[in-house]
Design an enzyme around this catalytic site. Structure first.
Site, short mmCIF file in Angstrom:
data_model
loop_
_atom_site.label_atom_id
_atom_site.label_comp_id
_atom_site.label_asym_id
_atom_site.label_seq_id
_atom_site.Cartn_x
_atom_site.Cartn_y
_atom_site.Cartn_z
N TYR A 43 -0.22 -4.80 0.35
CA TYR A 43 -1.34 -5.74 0.23
C TYR A 43 -2.27 -5.60 1.44
CZ TYR A 43 -3.89 -10.10 -0.41
OH TYR A 43 -4.90 -11.03 -0.58
N HIS B 139 -6.24 -4.17 1.65
CA HIS B 139 -7.33 -4.98 2.19
C HIS B 139 -7.94 -4.35 3.43
CE1 HIS B 139 -6.19 -7.95 -0.74
NE2 HIS B 139 -7.29 -8.59 -0.44
#
Length: 104
Positions: free
Chosen positions: A18, A22
Site C-alpha cells: 500500500y 502511494h
C-alpha cells in the site's frame, strides 16, 4: 477548507505494498486530487487493526464527490483493490469520522 477524516481497511500483510503504491502515486492522480479541490492529504496506519486513517482538506464537498467518477480515479480503485477492503464498484470501504477537536 473542509477537513475530512475517515478510515479504510487493509488486508493483512499489505501495508508495505500500500505504501509503495502511494509513494509512486501517478502524476495524473495527483493532478486530479488537486483539480477537484483536495489538499493536505495524509494517510496513517494502525498496525494493530490494519486500519488506515485518512485526512484531507477539500475546497467543496460537491466538487470532491465528483472526483470519484473520473476515469483516473476508477483506474486507481482497480489498482488498489487487491490490497484493501473494497465495495462492489471497487471503491475503498470508507467510514467517515466525526471531528471532535481541532486546533490551528
Amino acid at each position: 477548507m473542509i477537513r475530512k477524516t475517515f478510515t479504510m481497511h487493509l488486508y493483512p500483510g499489505m501495508v508495505e505494498e500500500y505504501a509503495k503504491r502511494h509513494n509512486e502515486l501517478w502524476p495524473e492522480m495527483k493532478a486530479m486530487i488537486h483539480e477537484y479541490g483536495g489538499h493536505n492529504y495524509t494517510i496513517a496506519f494502525d498496525e494493530r487493526t490494519n486500519t488506515l486513517f485518512g485526512y484531507i482538506e477539500v475546497e467543496d464537498e460537491d466538487l470532491w464527490a465528483q472526483s470519484a467518477d473520473t476515469p483516473i480515479n476508477r483506474k486507481w480503485w482497480d489498482f488498489m483493490a487487491p490490497v484493501m477492503a473494497t465495495n462492489p464498484d471497487k471503491s475503498p470501504v470508507c467510514e467517515d469520522l466525526r471531528e471532535v477537536f481541532h486546533l490551528d
